[in-house]
Write an enzyme that holds these catalytic residues in place. Sequence first.
Site, mmCIF file in Angstrom:
data_model
loop_
_atom_site.group_PDB
_atom_site.id
_atom_site.type_symbol
_atom_site.label_atom_id
_atom_site.label_comp_id
_atom_site.label_asym_id
_atom_site.label_seq_id
_atom_site.Cartn_x
_atom_site.Cartn_y
_atom_site.Cartn_z
ATOM 1 N N HIS A 63 36.381 44.449 39.781
ATOM 2 C CA HIS A 63 35.548 43.273 40.413
ATOM 3 C C HIS A 63 36.029 42.108 39.235
ATOM 4 C CE1 HIS A 63 33.469 45.763 43.385
ATOM 5 N NE2 HIS A 63 33.450 46.592 42.512
ATOM 6 N N LEU A 64 36.412 41.186 39.617
ATOM 7 C CA LEU A 64 36.851 39.923 38.903
ATOM 8 C C LEU A 64 35.907 38.953 39.005
ATOM 9 C CD1 LEU A 64 40.940 39.907 39.291
ATOM 10 C CD2 LEU A 64 39.421 41.035 37.484
ATOM 11 N N HIS A 180 33.857 52.466 50.726
ATOM 12 C CA HIS A 180 32.559 52.702 49.615
ATOM 13 C C HIS A 180 31.816 53.384 50.478
ATOM 14 C CE1 HIS A 180 29.358 51.166 47.117
ATOM 15 N NE2 HIS A 180 28.633 51.581 47.951
ATOM 16 N N ASP A 306 36.571 50.956 38.629
ATOM 17 C CA ASP A 306 35.501 50.110 39.472
ATOM 18 C C ASP A 306 34.957 49.210 38.167
ATOM 19 O OD1 ASP A 306 33.663 49.475 40.956
ATOM 20 O OD2 ASP A 306 32.506 51.148 41.268
#
Length: 424
Positions: A63-64, A180, A306
């Site tokens: 997640h950026l 997910h 993650d």
Amino acid sequence: MKLLIRGARILDPSQGLDREGDLLVEEGRIAALEGEIPADPQTEIIEARGKWLVPGLIDMHVHLREPGEEWKEDIESGSRAAAAGGFTAVACMPNTRPPNDSPETTRYILDRAREVDLVRVYPVACISRGQEGRELAPFGELREAGAVAVSDDGRPVADAGLMRLALEYARSFDLPVISHAEDPGLSAGGQVNEGIVSARLGLKGIPAEAEEVAVFRDIALAKLTGHPVHIAHVSTAGAVEIIRRAKEEGLPVTAETAPHYFTLTEEAVLDYDTNAKVNPPLRTERDREAVRRALAEGVIDTVATDHAPHSPLEKEVEFPAAAFGLIGLETALPLTLRLVREGLISPLRMVELLSTNPARILKVPGGTLKPGSPADLTLIDPEAVWVVTGETLYSKSKNSPFLGWEMRGRAVLTVVGGRIVWRI
Ligand SMILES: [Zn+2]
């Protein structure tokens, strides 16, 4: 510019290679791979005796936080953390603000990654518009804009009918689908793994079944549609068993786990450490053992981090109010190396988990040292000892449950397309 890496232990599962040798990089590509390669005066030489030279590591789940939550991380800081962790490529999940459900957002991410120009950034786009689980995002346009896969990661696709449509629709665009896996009815309000620890802390638990029901469902849908599903962040022994059986049946499923699931257990939250609050939650020792075995036996295909940065604003609060997630780009390699030192996996298997398999699942370049391939490389010092502290981490956020841990092994050189992006 030419770059010669000399005398390294070369590990490349794509060619079944584990031997000492030299590797020459020329014009951004791997030009040669041999026992000994002569150098001309224009060549930069890196002496690498005692180090491991592997295809650049690929993290298919990060997640950026850009666009929209740049106080936690942005494409530049996240790319820097990736390079420092030995990663030459990352796939970034779409739960940004706005979510990546449009070709404009996909292109924005790719433009920013080009400006930053450190590691390869592969956008994963949404399955559903706004990640709301109601209608599908425009897969064709997203694919054309540069998305490499679709996922509603951060949220499950609650409606099995919509997930079926997603798999069918993704099939026509040859887009990998990342699940997910969480049944929201079972996980609602949960904070930690359901069991002894949740009872002791007086927190609502998330049962292992919340994951397992969803893993089973999505594998059934992969079978129904004939399109592969990739299960993100596997954390339970039951999920491992479901995936094992599906693979034995020859069903199209792949799976990842994250270092925290094979390193820690639910006991890490016993002192209400919000840095160990993550979704799915850390589980029991039995689950941890099952995940470790699954990595060794090939039931789980890849280690992904993650990487989920959060600022003190989201983490230095009461446990129930704290956000889920922890950072992992800079600790994944040494934590996976622990499995090698314990004799659970071979060095080649480690490279498969961290490079070859994610490249194959995402259908992106990399994961190999074959001459002619892009020169995406990681040089690892397996013996380097260092301590994880807030100051040593390049990520903007410091929400790691491994702060203060002594690590053994790290990337000492990261090369992307023939260019050095990290070196110590
Ligand atoms: Zn997720």
